[in-house]
Scaffold this active site. Structure first.
Site, PDB file in Angstrom:
ATOM      1  N   GLY A 197       0.825  -1.206   0.000  1.00 14.70           N
ATOM      2  CA  GLY A 197       0.000   0.000   0.000  1.00 14.70           C
ATOM      3  C   GLY A 197       0.851   1.245   0.000  1.00 14.70           C
TER       4      GLY A 197
ATOM      5  N   ASN B   7      -7.372   3.894   9.820  1.00 13.67           N
ATOM      6  CA  ASN B   7      -6.933   2.615  10.361  1.00 13.67           C
ATOM      7  C   ASN B   7      -7.099   2.509  11.868  1.00 13.67           C
ATOM      8  OD1 ASN B   7      -4.798   4.637   9.756  1.00 13.67           O
ATOM      9  ND2 ASN B   7      -3.546   3.366  11.088  1.00 13.67           N
TER      10      ASN B   7
ATOM     11  N   GLN C 133      -7.817   0.218   4.272  1.00 13.39           N
ATOM     12  CA  GLN C 133      -8.665  -0.321   5.327  1.00 13.39           C
ATOM     13  C   GLN C 133     -10.100  -0.582   4.867  1.00 13.39           C
ATOM     14  OE1 GLN C 133      -7.852  -1.443   8.218  1.00 13.39           O
ATOM     15  NE2 GLN C 133      -5.731  -0.730   8.318  1.00 13.39           N
TER      16      GLN C 133
ATOM     17  N   GLY D  63      -3.353  -6.012  -0.090  1.00 10.08           N
ATOM     18  CA  GLY D  63      -3.675  -7.419   0.093  1.00 10.08           C
ATOM     19  C   GLY D  63      -3.744  -7.876   1.530  1.00 10.08           C
ATOM     20  N   HIS D  64      -2.769  -7.491   2.356  1.00 18.81           N
ATOM     21  CA  HIS D  64      -2.726  -8.079   3.701  1.00 18.81           C
ATOM     22  C   HIS D  64      -3.759  -7.489   4.648  1.00 18.81           C
ATOM     23  CE1 HIS D  64      -0.604  -5.190   6.494  1.00 18.81           C
ATOM     24  NE2 HIS D  64      -0.322  -4.617   5.355  1.00 18.81           N
TER      25      HIS D  64
ATOM     26  N   THR E  56       9.579  -7.827 -13.519  1.00 18.53           N
ATOM     27  CA  THR E  56       8.740  -8.991 -13.789  1.00 18.53           C
ATOM     28  C   THR E  56       7.703  -9.163 -12.684  1.00 18.53           C
ATOM     29  OG1 THR E  56      10.567 -10.080 -14.929  1.00 18.53           O
ATOM     30  CG2 THR E  56       8.755 -11.477 -14.190  1.00 18.53           C
TER      31      THR E  56
ATOM     32  N   CYS F  18       5.724   4.106  21.942  1.00 17.87           N
ATOM     33  CA  CYS F  18       6.720   4.173  23.005  1.00 17.87           C
ATOM     34  C   CYS F  18       8.059   4.612  22.435  1.00 17.87           C
ATOM     35  CB  CYS F  18       6.861   2.809  23.676  1.00 17.87           C
ATOM     36  SG  CYS F  18       7.998   2.822  25.087  1.00 17.87           S
TER      37      CYS F  18
END
Length: 396
Positions: free
Chosen positions: A84, A165, A193, A214-215, A251, A339
């Protein structure tokens, strides 16, 4: 592809309750099954002229069709990328450099993903692009009037995400796109999202560029796409052999493209079958039951209605998010802070909403997905309630 009933995901059996689907999703076994032949027997280069290319070439075209169908695009408007962040880079840098202006103007908004905001800063630094970052309201939404006031004759691109998100806030993309077009600017939408969670139609939205990842929808990491409306000119993100309409040379990774296509087809089927309503009911049940267990202490961050069906961002009075999740090992979720050298700072997204620092530091994001169940909600409510009490005891 057939769509048999889903069993439990093997990666989720016997482990913690997974409530971090906005961070990444488990890869659907049906997606794995679809892509495996292109990691083994069907290995040919899709650009070659011999028989080994035939299967991969056809698979690449079919995958483009599947991604296009999910978002209402044409297949020739889908460009496969590696993430993304890369799709966003191609859209922003590509549009700004292709505009042919000495000091083009780009507009975005304060709660965008870092992939957009950091790219905008790089365009300022390296290419003399002028960038305007619009504020958001208490729900994290852009006021169309603010965009209208910021547009100029030099504006070449507006980039506003479809859904946040962290809070799930949905932006008024169609209205923003219409305003951008009135001033001759292109409209990009990071839909990482939103794709697969809510219906998307690039024609109805009026966008010129749209990012799909995709993920975030049950495909592997490392595969994504950018919708590029036919006729839109972009500077390539990778130069070379002319693959992906000359915008992203190299490719093609056929296996990952097939995975993205399969995931898109499954997502389209779920949208048609009403899956978002099922997930929204689980999310709302989680919110309601947390409120019942901790009366008056659970506060929703972001909009109550105009948001993704799977996303719940809440703060609990008296505890900080990182302390709460540390005391809840049975739950995998995200906090609203970062953090740095042992010091926690609130999320820029929640800061942009104007939340007080303690409430922002107390935020936790609970995001549901394909394999979330009523039993998961039972476990999450009990664990978070118990952890709240445990953290309070440590503080007294």
């Amino acid at each position: 592809m057939t769509h048999p009933p889903l069993a439990a995901h093997p990666g989720l059996i016997g482990g913690r309750v997974y409530l971090d689907y906005n961070a990444t999703t488990p890869v659907d076994p049906r997606v794995v099954e679809a892509m495996l032949p292109y990691l083994t027997d069907l290995f040919g280069n899709p650009s070659s002229d011999h028989s080994y290319a035939e299967g991969p070439c056809k698979a690449l075209a079919a995958s483009r069709d599947q991604v296009a169908a999910l978002i209402g695009a044409r297949a020739n408007e889908v460009v496969f990328t590696g993430s993304g962040s890369e799709s966003n880079l191609l859209a922003l840098r590509g549009a700004a450099l292709a505009a042919g202006r000495s000091h083009p103007h780009v507009i975005t908004q304060a709660t965008e993903h870092p992939a957009v905001l950091a790219t905008c800063r790089a365009l300022e630094r390296l290419h003399g692009v002028r960038v305007t970052v619009l504020p958001v309201d208490d729900d994290g939404r852009v006021d169309p009037a603010a965009l209208a006031a910021a547009l100029t004759e030099q504006t070449v691109l507006v980039s506003v995400m479809a859904a946040n998100n962290e809070t799930g806030a949905l932006q008024p993309i169609a209205e923003l796109a219409a305003l951008a077009h009135q001033r001759g600017a292109l409209m990009h939408c990071d839909a990482a999202q939103a794709a697969g969670k809510v219906p998307l139609d690039v024609r109805a939205l009026g966008v010129d560029l749209l990012t799909v990842v995709g993920h975030k929808m049950y495909a592997p990491k490392g595969t994504a796409a950018l919708y590029v409306r036919e006729g839109v000119r972009l500077e390539p993100v990778v130069y070379g052999g002319g693959q992906e309409h000359g915008l992203r040379a190299g490719t093609e990774n056929v296996a990952l493209a097939v995975a993205l296509g399969a995931a898109a087809e499954l997502a389209a089927a779920e949208l048609a079958d009403g899956a978002p309503a099922r997930i929204a009911a689980l999310r709302d049940g989680l919110h309601r039951r947390l409120g019942d267990a901790l009366p008056g202490r659970v506060h929703l961050n972001g909009p109550a209605t105009q948001r993704l069906p799977n996303t719940l961002n809440v703060s609990i009075d008296g505890v900080r998010g990182h302390e709460l999740l540390a005391a809840t090992p049975r739950i995998a979720a995200s906090v609203g802070s970062a953090c740095h050298s042992g010091t926690h700072t609130p999320s820029p997204v929640l800061t942009a909403l104007g939340l007080p620092i303690e409430r922002a530091l107390g935020a936790v994001r609970l995001s549901l997905g394909r394999w979330s169940t009523a039993a998961d909600i039972d476990t999450a409510v009990a664990a978070l309630t118990s952890a709240t009490a445990a953290v309070e005891r440590q503080l007294t």
